[in-house]
Enzyme design. Structure first.
Site, PDB file in Angstrom:
ATOM      1  N   HIS A   1       0.835  -1.222   0.000  1.00 20.62           N
ATOM      2  CA  HIS A   1       0.000   0.000   0.000  1.00 20.62           C
ATOM      3  C   HIS A   1       0.863   1.264   0.000  1.00 20.62           C
ATOM      4  CE1 HIS A   1      -3.923  -2.050   0.854  1.00 20.62           C
ATOM      5  NE2 HIS A   1      -3.125  -2.932   1.418  1.00 20.62           N
TER       6      HIS A   1
ATOM      7  N   HIS B   1      -4.054   1.065  11.884  1.00 21.12           N
ATOM      8  CA  HIS B   1      -3.827  -0.187  12.606  1.00 21.12           C
ATOM      9  C   HIS B   1      -5.182  -0.793  12.989  1.00 21.12           C
ATOM     10  CE1 HIS B   1      -2.550  -3.154  15.327  1.00 21.12           C
ATOM     11  NE2 HIS B   1      -2.258  -2.432  16.384  1.00 21.12           N
TER      12      HIS B   1
ATOM     13  N   ASN C   1     -10.243  -2.893   2.351  1.00 22.18           N
ATOM     14  CA  ASN C   1      -9.898  -2.949   0.929  1.00 22.18           C
ATOM     15  C   ASN C   1     -11.167  -2.812   0.095  1.00 22.18           C
ATOM     16  OD1 ASN C   1      -7.131  -3.349   1.190  1.00 22.18           O
ATOM     17  ND2 ASN C   1      -7.251  -5.578   1.016  1.00 22.18           N
TER      18      ASN C   1
HETATM   19 FE1  HDE Z   1      -2.613  -4.784   5.452  1.00 20.10          FE
HETATM   20  N1  HDE Z   1      -0.795  -4.015   5.935  1.00 20.10           N
HETATM   21  N2  HDE Z   1      -1.973  -6.621   6.020  1.00 20.10           N
HETATM   22  N3  HDE Z   1      -4.355  -5.614   4.808  1.00 20.10           N
HETATM   23  N4  HDE Z   1      -3.250  -3.012   4.819  1.00 20.10           N
HETATM   24  C1  HDE Z   1      -0.428  -2.735   5.761  1.00 20.10           C
HETATM   25  O1  HDE Z   1       0.672  -1.443   7.370  1.00 20.10           O
HETATM   26  C2  HDE Z   1      -0.899  -6.846   6.803  1.00 20.10           C
HETATM   27  C3  HDE Z   1      -4.713  -6.925   4.905  1.00 20.10           C
HETATM   28  C4  HDE Z   1      -4.492  -2.689   4.401  1.00 20.10           C
HETATM   29  O2  HDE Z   1      -3.253   3.496   3.985  1.00 20.10           O
HETATM   30  C5  HDE Z   1       0.898  -2.414   6.385  1.00 20.10           C
HETATM   31  O3  HDE Z   1       1.021   0.764   7.706  1.00 20.10           O
HETATM   32  C6  HDE Z   1      -0.891  -8.218   7.265  1.00 20.10           C
HETATM   33  C7  HDE Z   1      -6.110  -7.102   4.679  1.00 20.10           C
HETATM   34  C8  HDE Z   1      -4.562  -1.294   4.024  1.00 20.10           C
HETATM   35  O4  HDE Z   1      -1.648   3.343   5.460  1.00 20.10           O
HETATM   36  C9  HDE Z   1       1.308  -3.748   7.035  1.00 20.10           C
HETATM   37  C10 HDE Z   1      -2.009  -8.777   6.721  1.00 20.10           C
HETATM   38  C11 HDE Z   1      -6.591  -5.847   4.438  1.00 20.10           C
HETATM   39  C12 HDE Z   1      -3.278  -0.805   4.263  1.00 20.10           C
HETATM   40  C13 HDE Z   1       0.133  -4.644   6.673  1.00 20.10           C
HETATM   41  C14 HDE Z   1      -2.657  -7.779   5.924  1.00 20.10           C
HETATM   42  C15 HDE Z   1      -5.483  -4.934   4.524  1.00 20.10           C
HETATM   43  C16 HDE Z   1      -2.491  -1.889   4.767  1.00 20.10           C
HETATM   44  C17 HDE Z   1       1.895  -1.781   5.474  1.00 20.10           C
HETATM   45  C18 HDE Z   1      -2.489 -10.186   6.975  1.00 20.10           C
HETATM   46  C19 HDE Z   1      -8.026  -5.460   4.099  1.00 20.10           C
HETATM   47  C20 HDE Z   1      -2.784   0.608   4.007  1.00 20.10           C
HETATM   48  C21 HDE Z   1       2.014  -0.351   5.885  1.00 20.10           C
HETATM   49  C22 HDE Z   1      -2.308 -11.099   5.949  1.00 20.10           C
HETATM   50  C23 HDE Z   1      -8.914  -5.608   5.216  1.00 20.10           C
HETATM   51  C24 HDE Z   1      -3.026   1.490   5.180  1.00 20.10           C
HETATM   52  C25 HDE Z   1       1.195  -0.241   7.062  1.00 20.10           C
HETATM   53  C26 HDE Z   1      -2.605   2.906   4.841  1.00 20.10           C
HETATM   54  C27 HDE Z   1      -1.160  -1.776   5.154  1.00 20.10           C
HETATM   55  C28 HDE Z   1       0.070  -5.919   7.103  1.00 20.10           C
HETATM   56  C29 HDE Z   1      -3.819  -8.032   5.142  1.00 20.10           C
HETATM   57  C30 HDE Z   1      -5.652  -3.542   4.315  1.00 20.10           C
HETATM   58  C31 HDE Z   1       2.634  -4.287   6.638  1.00 20.10           C
HETATM   59  C32 HDE Z   1       0.158  -8.862   8.133  1.00 20.10           C
HETATM   60  C33 HDE Z   1      -6.895  -8.409   4.737  1.00 20.10           C
HETATM   61  C34 HDE Z   1      -5.750  -0.543   3.480  1.00 20.10           C
HETATM   62  O5  HDE Z   1       1.453  -3.643   8.409  1.00 20.10           O
END
Ligand code: HDE
Length: 699
Positions: free
Chosen positions: A67, A331, A140
Site C-alpha cells: 500500500h 492499525h 480494501n
Molecule cells: Fe494490510 N498491511 N496486512 N491488509 N493493509 C499494511 O501497514 C498486513 C490486509 C491494508 O493506507 C501495512 O502501515 C498483514 C487485509 C490497508 O496506510 C502492514 C495482513 C486488508 C493498508 C500490513 C494484511 C489490509 C495496509 C503496510 C495479513 C483489508 C494501508 C504499511 C495477511 C482488510 C493502510 C502499514 C494505509 C497496510 C500488514 C492483510 C488492508 C505491513 C500482516 C486483509 C488498506 O502492516
C-alpha cells in the site's frame, strides 16, 4: 476538540518571511556554498550548506511495504440512528455528532511512484477521531483476501511484488512468481476471481466499495456481542475502467485517481459512502456452509443483509501530502469500546503487524504524536521518551502503581469508558493447524463467477489472458487452467485457449450453483452526476447547440470540457466565443466518461480532417462510453469507424435516436430531448452491447 482545530497550530503558511536556518539564524545567501576562493573547495564550516544538505538527504522515510502508493483526504462521519442495541461505540450513538475522519486510498503492490490505474486491490483505510479515542477501519475494495492465515502474508507479498533479481514488473501480478504462488495456494482462488474482475480497475476512488474483510465483533452496553463485517457503499455506485483504458491512463496520467479525488473535493462534489454492517448472532456462528472466520469468504448479502448505519462525507484535501498522507498510521488494533475482534487468523496476525511496521516507517514509538495521528481524545499514561518525543511530561512519576501522584493516571472502569476485551471462552491444544471448515476454496469462487454478467465474465477471461499470458513458465500456465477448472469448466477452457495451454479433460460444470447478484456491478447505482464529457470543437461551431447541451449537463451535475487542436479561444458561426480546455496532446478520450460532438458545418469540416478527432471517437466507442452528436456533428461520426451504427439521418424530424449508447439528433434547434437522452446514456456508465462490435474499431 475538533480534529481540524487540533491540526491548526501545526499548519504553517509561508509568505514574505526572511530565510533562516533551522536554528532561526538568518541566512544571507543560499545559492553559493562557502568556498576558499570562488573556484576553490567548499568549507566544512558552512553550517547552512551542511544543514540544508543533511536535511535533504533524510527527507525520505521507508515507503509502506505494501500500500505504498496512496492518497489521503479529510471528512466526517455521522450515524443515521443510535446503534446502542448492537454496540456501545460512542460515535455510533448520536446522529447529531459529526466524527472527523481521515481516509487513505491506496494500491497494494506498486511503489510510491507507480501508476494509479494498474490492476490491483485498492486499500480503503479510515481513521475515525472519536471522543473515545481513534478507531481505524483498515479495509480494501475487495471483500476477501488471498490467504487465510497472516503467517503467509510475507509469502504472498514477496510473490506478487516485482521479482527480486531484476525488480520487474512494477505494480503488476502478471508474472511467474505470483502465479507460481497461486497454483500452489488454492485458497487464493476466490480473491483471484475478484482481482481479475473489473473491481481491480476502478473508475474512481469515489465509485468503489470498501470492505473490512475480517470478521469483528460489536459489543453493546449489556455485554452482548455479535459478529460483524463492515462495508462502505459509495453513493455514486461501483464503476470501473476497461483494461485498455487503465493501461493507457497509467502512461498518460499516472495520477488519474488522486487527481479525480482532489478535483472532485475542490469542486465541492464531496464523495459520500454509507457505512454498512452485516451481523451474525453468536449462536448462529456455525449455521453457514462457510466458516464465518475465514477471510477468503464473503457473507453473501442476499443471505445476511447489509444494514446501512451512517454516512461518511469526504470534504477536505490535505495541506501537505507528506505530513498527512505519508505519515498517517493505520492499525486494525486501534479500536474503541463496543468494537472487538474475532479469531479470524488473518486479523489476529494483522493486530501484530501494523504497529510493528510503524516503528520502522515512522522511526519509533511516538508516531501517535504526529499531528495526523493524534487522537482528539486526551492521552494520559506513563509511557515516556523514545525517538522524536514531543510531549514535555512534567511529573517525576512515570510508573504505576504510585502513591506520589495518587496512583494517577488511574485505570478507568468499564462504566468510565475503560476498554474491556470481550470475554470469549477459548480452549484448545496449541497446534499449527487450520480448521477443516477452512478447506473449501472453490465454492465461493464459483459463486462469484456465476454472479457475473456476460460482459463481466468476458473481462475476467481477458484479464486471465493478460495475466497468465504474461507468465513465461508453460507448466504454471497449465496449472492455472487446472486450478480454475475447479471454479468453472468453461472458464478453464477459455483461459486455456488464450494462453496456449491444454483445456481440462473434464471441464467442471458449475450447473445450478447459486449466485449473489449484489457482487455484480451491473446491479449498482447509476447516475451521471460528477461524470466528465469531452466536447470536440473547432471554429465555426454552432454556439446555441453547444451552450444548450452544456447547460443541461451542468444542471445534471455533469462536467464538460472543450477539446480542440489548439488551446485558446474558438469562435462560433455567429461570432460567439468559447475557451478550449485541453488540446489533443494534453488529454485523451481515456480521461472522459463520454463524448459530445455539436454541429456547425465549418467546425465539422475541420474536425473531419483531424486524425486525432477520429481516434478520439473510435477509442471512446471501443471503451463502451456514451457518444452524442447533434446535426452536422453526426457527419463526423459517419467518417469514423462507427459509421455502421444507426444514427439520425437527414430525413428524421428532430427525433433522438439511440443505438448502442450513441445518441444523435438531426434537424433540431431545441436540444432538450437530446440532452435528456444523452445524460441518461451517460448514467449507464458503459454500453457493453458494443462488446462484440470491437472488431469494427481499428487497434
Ligand atoms: Fe494490510 N498491511 N496486512 N491488509 N493493509 C499494511 O501497514 C498486513 C490486509 C491494508 O493506507 C501495512 O502501515 C498483514 C487485509 C490497508 O496506510 C502492514 C495482513 C486488508 C493498508 C500490513 C494484511 C489490509 C495496509 C503496510 C495479513 C483489508 C494501508 C504499511 C495477511 C482488510 C493502510 C502499514 C494505509 C497496510 C500488514 C492483510 C488492508 C505491513 C500482516 C486483509 C488498506 O502492516
Amino acid at each position: 476538540m475538533d480534529k481540524n482545530q487540533q491540526l491548526e497550530p501545526y499548519r504553517k503558511s509561508h509568505g514574505e518571511e526572511l530565510l533562516t536556518t533551522n536554528q532561526g539564524v538568518r541566512v544571507s545567501n543560499t545559492d553559493d556554498s562557502l568556498k576558499a576562493g570562488n573556484r576553490g573547495p567548499t568549507l566544512m564550516e558552512d553550517f547552512h550548506f551542511r544543514e540544508k544538505l543533511t536535511h535533504f538527504d533524510h527527507e525520505r522515510i521507508p515507503e509502506r511495504v505494501v500500500h505504498a502508493r496512496g492518497f489521503g483526504v479529510h471528512g466526517y462521519f455521522q450515524v443515521y440512528e443510535s446503534m446502542a442495541e448492537f454496540t456501545k461505540a460512542k460515535f455510533l450513538q448520536d446522529p447529531s455528532v459529526k466524527t472527523p475522519v481521515f481516509v487513505r486510498f491506496s494500491t497494494v503492490v506498486g511503489s510510491r511512484g507507480s501508476a494509479d490505474t494498474v490492476r490491483d486491490v485498492r486499500g480503503f483505510a479510515t481513521k475515525f477521531y472519536t471522543e473515545e479515542g481513534n478507531y481505524d477501519l483498515v479495509g480494501n475494495n475487495i471483500p476477501v483476501f488471498f490467504i487465510q492465515d497472516a503467517i503467509k502474508f510475507p509469502d504472498v507479498v514477496h510473490a506478487i511484488k516485482p521479482e527480486p533479481h531484476n525488480e520487474i514488473p512494477q505494480a503488476s501480478a502478471a508474472h511467474d512468481t505470483f502465479w507460481d504462488f497461486v497454483v500452489n495456494t488454492p485458497e487464493t482462488a476466490h480473491m483471484i476471481m475478484w482481482l481479475l474482475s473489473d473491481r481491480a480497475i476502478p473508475r474512481s476512488y469515489r465509485m468503489m466499495e470498501g470492505f473490512g474483510v475480517n470478521t469483528f465483533r460489536f459489543v453493546n452496553q449489556q455485554g452482548k456481542a455479535r459478529f460483524v463485517k463492515f462495508h462502505w457503499k459509495p453513493l455514486l455506485g461501483v464503476h470501473s475502467l476497461v483494461w485498455d483504458e487503465a493501461q493507457k491512463l497509467a502512461g498518460k496520467d499516472p495520477d488519474y485517481h488522486r487527481r479525480d479525488l482532489w478535483d472532485a473535493i475542490n469542486m465541492g462534489s464531496y464523495p459520500e459512502y454509507e457505512l454498512g454492517v452485516q451481523m451474525i448472532e453468536e449462536e448462529e456462528e456455525f449455521n453457514f456452509d462457510f466458516d464465518i472466520l475465514d477471510p477468503t469468504k464473503i457473507w453473501p448479502e442476499e443471505m445476511i443483509p447489509v444494514k446501512r448505519i451512517g454516512k461518511m462525507t469526504l470534504d477536505g484535501n490535505v495541506d501537505n501530502f507528506f505530513a498527512e498522507t505519508e505519515q498517517v498510521a493505520f492499525h486494525p488494533g486501534h479500536v474503541v469500546p463496543g468494537i472487538d475482534f474475532s479469531n479470524d487468523p488473518l486479523l489476529q496476525g494483522r493486530l501484530f503487524s501494523y504497529l510493528d511496521t510503524q516503528l520502522i516507517r515512522l522511526g519509533g514509538p511516538n508516531f501517535h504524536e504526529i499531528p495526523i495521528n493524534r487522537p482528539v481524545a486526551p492521552i494520559h499514561n506513563n509511557q515516556r521518551d523514545g525517538y522524536h518525543r514531543m510531549t514535555i511530561d512534567r511529573s517525576s512519576v512515570s510508573y504505576s502503581p504510585n502513591s506520589l501522584q495518587g496512583n494517577a493516571p488511574t485505570p478507568a472502569t468499564e462504566a468510565e469508558g475503560g476498554y474491556v476485551h470481550y470475554e470469549e471462552k477459548v480452549e484448545g491444544k496449541k497446534v499449527r493447524q487450520r480448521s477443516e471448515s477452512f478447506q473449501d476454496h472453490f465454492s465461493q469462487a464459483t459463486l462469484f463467477w456465476n454472479s457475473m454478467s456476460t460482459a463481466e465474465k468476458q473481462h475476467i477471461i481477458e484479464a486471465f489472458h493478460f495475466e497468465v499470458g504474461s507468465v513465461m513458465d508453460q507448466q504454471i500456465k497449465q496449472w492455472v487452467v487446472d486450478m480454475f477448472n475447479n471454479v468453472d469448466g468453461q472458464l478453464a477452457v477459455q483461459i486455456a485457449a488464450g494462453v496456449g495451454a491444454t483445456p481440462p479433460a473434464n471441464p467442471k460444470s458449475s450447473g445450478s450453483a447459486a449466485s449473489s447478484p449484489t457482487v455484480s456491478q451491473e446491479n449498482t447505482i447509476k447516475t451521471a452526476g460528477t461524470r466528465k464529457v469531452a466536447i470536440l470543437l473547432e471554429n465555426g461551431y454552432n454556439h446555441q447547440e453547444v451552450s444548450q447541451v452544456m447547460e443541461a449537463l451542468t444542471a445534471a451535475g455533469v462536467h464538460s470540457e472543450i477539446i480542440s487542436k489548439n488551446l485558446g479561444m474558438l469562435t462560433s458561426v455567429d461570432g460567439q466565443q468559447l475557451e478550449v480546455g485541453k488540446n489533443y496532446v494534453t488529454t485523451g478520450s481515456i480521461k472522459y466518461d463520454a463524448l459530445y460532438i455539436p454541429g456547425g458545418q465549418q467546425s465539422i469540416n475541420t474536425l473531419v480532417m483531424q486524425g486525432e478527432a477520429l481516434h478520439f471517437i473510435n477509442e471512446t466507442f471501443k471503451h463502451a462510453k456514451t457518444i452524442g452528436a447533434t446535426n452536422e456533428g453526426i457527419d463526423l461520426l459517419m467518417t469514423s469507424a462507427i459509421q455502421g451504427v444507426a444514427m439520425a439521418g437527414a430525413d428524421t424530424q428532430a427525433q433522438v435516436i439511440t443505438e448502442m449508447g450513441v445518441v444523435t439528433i438531426r434537424n433540431a434547434t431545441d436540444m432538450k430531448d437530446f440532452a435528456k437522452e444523452f445524460i441518461h446514456a451517460i448514467a449507464q456508465h458503459r454500453h457493453w452491447i458494443r462488446q462484440n462490435k470491437k472488431q469494427m474499431i481499428p487497434a
